[in-house]
Design a protein around this motif. Structure first.
Motif, PDB file in Angstrom:
ATOM      1  N   ILE A  18       0.906  -1.108   0.063  1.00  0.00           N
ATOM      2  CA  ILE A  18       0.113   0.134   0.050  1.00  0.00           C
ATOM      3  C   ILE A  18       1.048   1.201   0.088  1.00  0.00           C
ATOM      4  CG2 ILE A  18      -1.836   1.214   1.395  1.00  0.00           C
ATOM      5  CD1 ILE A  18      -2.760  -1.615   2.072  1.00  0.00           C
ATOM      6  N   PHE A  19       2.087   1.109   0.834  1.00  0.00           N
ATOM      7  CA  PHE A  19       2.898   2.306   0.872  1.00  0.00           C
ATOM      8  C   PHE A  19       3.558   2.632  -0.637  1.00  0.00           C
ATOM      9  CE2 PHE A  19       7.263   3.982   1.250  1.00  0.00           C
ATOM     10  CZ  PHE A  19       6.893   5.168   2.123  1.00  0.00           C
ATOM     11  N   THR A  20       3.736   1.603  -1.129  1.00  0.00           N
ATOM     12  CA  THR A  20       4.260   1.695  -2.622  1.00  0.00           C
ATOM     13  C   THR A  20       3.467   2.505  -3.632  1.00  0.00           C
ATOM     14  OG1 THR A  20       5.620  -0.022  -2.262  1.00  0.00           O
ATOM     15  CG2 THR A  20       5.693   0.505  -4.596  1.00  0.00           C
ATOM     16  N   ARG A  21       2.263   2.061  -3.596  1.00  0.00           N
ATOM     17  CA  ARG A  21       1.337   2.516  -4.347  1.00  0.00           C
ATOM     18  C   ARG A  21       1.088   4.249  -4.236  1.00  0.00           C
ATOM     19  NH1 ARG A  21      -4.620   0.084  -6.036  1.00  0.00           N
ATOM     20  NH2 ARG A  21      -3.377  -1.620  -6.714  1.00  0.00           N
ATOM     21  N   ILE A  22       0.573   4.345  -2.853  1.00  0.00           N
ATOM     22  CA  ILE A  22       0.483   5.709  -2.432  1.00  0.00           C
ATOM     23  C   ILE A  22       1.660   6.449  -2.759  1.00  0.00           C
ATOM     24  CG2 ILE A  22       0.109   7.052  -0.466  1.00  0.00           C
ATOM     25  CD1 ILE A  22      -1.759   4.892   0.751  1.00  0.00           C
ATOM     26  N   GLY A  23       2.811   6.066  -2.333  1.00  0.00           N
ATOM     27  CA  GLY A  23       3.936   6.849  -2.623  1.00  0.00           C
ATOM     28  C   GLY A  23       4.198   7.013  -3.845  1.00  0.00           C
ATOM     29  N   ALA A  24       4.170   6.312  -4.967  1.00  0.00           N
ATOM     30  CA  ALA A  24       4.422   6.496  -6.241  1.00  0.00           C
ATOM     31  C   ALA A  24       3.474   7.373  -6.663  1.00  0.00           C
ATOM     32  CB  ALA A  24       4.232   5.032  -6.897  1.00  0.00           C
ATOM     33  N   ALA A  25       2.088   7.496  -6.351  1.00  0.00           N
ATOM     34  CA  ALA A  25       0.929   8.337  -6.876  1.00  0.00           C
ATOM     35  C   ALA A  25       1.291   9.654  -6.413  1.00  0.00           C
ATOM     36  CB  ALA A  25      -0.297   7.734  -6.112  1.00  0.00           C
ATOM     37  N   LEU A  26       1.809   9.864  -4.973  1.00  0.00           N
ATOM     38  CA  LEU A  26       2.202  11.232  -4.492  1.00  0.00           C
ATOM     39  C   LEU A  26       3.323  11.850  -5.298  1.00  0.00           C
ATOM     40  CD1 LEU A  26       1.392  11.128  -0.781  1.00  0.00           C
ATOM     41  CD2 LEU A  26       0.346  12.341  -2.445  1.00  0.00           C
ATOM     42  N   MET A  27       4.177  10.986  -5.804  1.00  0.00           N
ATOM     43  CA  MET A  27       5.646  11.352  -6.512  1.00  0.00           C
ATOM     44  C   MET A  27       5.197  11.942  -7.888  1.00  0.00           C
ATOM     45  SD  MET A  27       7.832  11.169  -4.591  1.00  0.00           S
ATOM     46  CE  MET A  27       7.852  10.462  -2.688  1.00  0.00           C
ATOM     47  N   HIS A  35       6.443  20.520  -6.199  1.00  0.00           N
ATOM     48  CA  HIS A  35       6.787  21.539  -5.164  1.00  0.00           C
ATOM     49  C   HIS A  35       6.961  21.163  -3.704  1.00  0.00           C
ATOM     50  CE1 HIS A  35       6.104  24.378  -8.618  1.00  0.00           C
ATOM     51  NE2 HIS A  35       5.045  23.906  -8.865  1.00  0.00           N
ATOM     52  N   THR A  36       6.692  20.231  -3.348  1.00  0.00           N
ATOM     53  CA  THR A  36       6.382  19.741  -2.067  1.00  0.00           C
ATOM     54  C   THR A  36       7.980  19.237  -1.709  1.00  0.00           C
ATOM     55  OG1 THR A  36       4.018  19.319  -2.173  1.00  0.00           O
ATOM     56  CG2 THR A  36       5.281  18.350  -0.213  1.00  0.00           C
ATOM     57  N   PRO A  37       8.622  19.422  -0.408  1.00  0.00           N
ATOM     58  CA  PRO A  37       9.716  18.624  -0.173  1.00  0.00           C
ATOM     59  C   PRO A  37       9.511  17.186  -0.196  1.00  0.00           C
ATOM     60  CG  PRO A  37       9.439  20.446   1.196  1.00  0.00           C
ATOM     61  CD  PRO A  37       8.101  20.378   0.280  1.00  0.00           C
ATOM     62  N   MET A  38      10.803  16.589  -0.248  1.00  0.00           N
ATOM     63  CA  MET A  38      10.901  14.976  -0.246  1.00  0.00           C
ATOM     64  C   MET A  38      10.304  14.377   1.071  1.00  0.00           C
ATOM     65  SD  MET A  38      11.181  12.155  -1.892  1.00  0.00           S
ATOM     66  CE  MET A  38      12.134  12.348  -3.357  1.00  0.00           C
ATOM     67  N   ARG A  39      10.530  15.257   2.017  1.00  0.00           N
ATOM     68  CA  ARG A  39      10.185  14.704   3.494  1.00  0.00           C
ATOM     69  C   ARG A  39       8.668  14.854   3.770  1.00  0.00           C
ATOM     70  NH1 ARG A  39      14.646  17.084   7.643  1.00  0.00           N
ATOM     71  NH2 ARG A  39      16.376  15.787   6.841  1.00  0.00           N
ATOM     72  N   ALA A  40       7.959  15.930   3.160  1.00  0.00           N
ATOM     73  CA  ALA A  40       6.799  15.873   3.310  1.00  0.00           C
ATOM     74  C   ALA A  40       5.993  15.147   2.754  1.00  0.00           C
ATOM     75  CB  ALA A  40       6.142  17.671   3.034  1.00  0.00           C
ATOM     76  N   ARG A  41       6.322  14.667   1.393  1.00  0.00           N
ATOM     77  CA  ARG A  41       5.715  13.700   0.746  1.00  0.00           C
ATOM     78  C   ARG A  41       5.936  12.354   1.289  1.00  0.00           C
ATOM     79  NH1 ARG A  41       8.355  14.638  -5.112  1.00  0.00           N
ATOM     80  NH2 ARG A  41       9.756  15.631  -4.191  1.00  0.00           N
ATOM     81  N   LEU A  42       7.139  12.157   2.013  1.00  0.00           N
ATOM     82  CA  LEU A  42       7.323  10.629   2.413  1.00  0.00           C
ATOM     83  C   LEU A  42       6.469  10.631   3.831  1.00  0.00           C
ATOM     84  CD1 LEU A  42       8.826   8.091   2.736  1.00  0.00           C
ATOM     85  CD2 LEU A  42      10.669   9.303   4.137  1.00  0.00           C
ATOM     86  N   PHE A  43       6.398  11.743   4.389  1.00  0.00           N
ATOM     87  CA  PHE A  43       5.376  11.726   5.892  1.00  0.00           C
ATOM     88  C   PHE A  43       3.987  11.502   5.354  1.00  0.00           C
ATOM     89  CE2 PHE A  43       2.801  14.196   8.806  1.00  0.00           C
ATOM     90  CZ  PHE A  43       3.035  13.398  10.103  1.00  0.00           C
ATOM     91  N   LEU A  44       3.505  12.278   4.199  1.00  0.00           N
ATOM     92  CA  LEU A  44       2.401  11.849   3.903  1.00  0.00           C
ATOM     93  C   LEU A  44       1.950  10.728   3.450  1.00  0.00           C
ATOM     94  CD1 LEU A  44      -0.503  13.428   3.752  1.00  0.00           C
ATOM     95  CD2 LEU A  44       0.278  14.445   1.199  1.00  0.00           C
ATOM     96  N   SER A  45       2.744  10.006   2.888  1.00  0.00           N
ATOM     97  CA  SER A  45       2.523   8.722   2.202  1.00  0.00           C
ATOM     98  C   SER A  45       2.637   7.579   3.497  1.00  0.00           C
ATOM     99  CB  SER A  45       4.014   8.179   1.358  1.00  0.00           C
ATOM    100  OG  SER A  45       4.049   8.878   0.228  1.00  0.00           O
ATOM    101  N   VAL A  46       3.486   7.832   4.389  1.00  0.00           N
ATOM    102  CA  VAL A  46       3.448   6.994   5.708  1.00  0.00           C
ATOM    103  C   VAL A  46       2.003   7.206   6.470  1.00  0.00           C
ATOM    104  CG1 VAL A  46       4.473   6.451   7.949  1.00  0.00           C
ATOM    105  CG2 VAL A  46       5.990   6.821   5.848  1.00  0.00           C
TER     106      VAL A  46
END
Length: 104
Positions: A18-27, A35-46
């Motif tokens: 599930i994390f892989t699908r959500i993380g790839a979609a957010l990327m 425009h969003t920093p990588m840490r924010a995208r990672l935190f939102l994915s988790v």
């Protein structure tokens, strides 16, 4: 509470899928992809994974670290990228229609 290694591995694999699908979609998504920093995208994915994973049915995963397991993870990543790109396409269509209306 005692957990066996097999239970923990199954749980971790379910969350990883599930994390892989959500993380790839957010990327690939238009609002979060550029425009969003990588840490924010990672935190939102988790965060989204922790919210969504208990609500999804448990799917049968192949044996870990096998070729079928890597194929399943790659499939989840491709689905997430496709979701993000479709969302980007919708945003671009709306922006283009706005520009065309503004020019006429």
């Amino acid at each position: 509470m005692n957990f066996t290694d097999a239970q923990l591995l199954d749980w971790m694999q379910q969350y990883l899928c599930i994390f892989t699908r959500i993380g790839a979609a957010l990327m690939a998504a238009p609002l979060f992809g550029t425009h969003t920093p990588m840490r924010a995208r990672l935190f939102l994915s988790v965060l989204l994974t922790l919210v969504i994973a208990p609500l999804t049915p448990v799917a049968a995963m192949p044996e870990s670290w096998s070729a079928a397991w890597y194929a399943q993870i790659a499939q989840q990543m491709l689905i997430g990228i496709a979701l993000g790109l479709v969302l980007r396409l919708v945003f671009e269509a709306v922006m283009l229609s706005g520009e065309l209306i503004a020019n006429s």
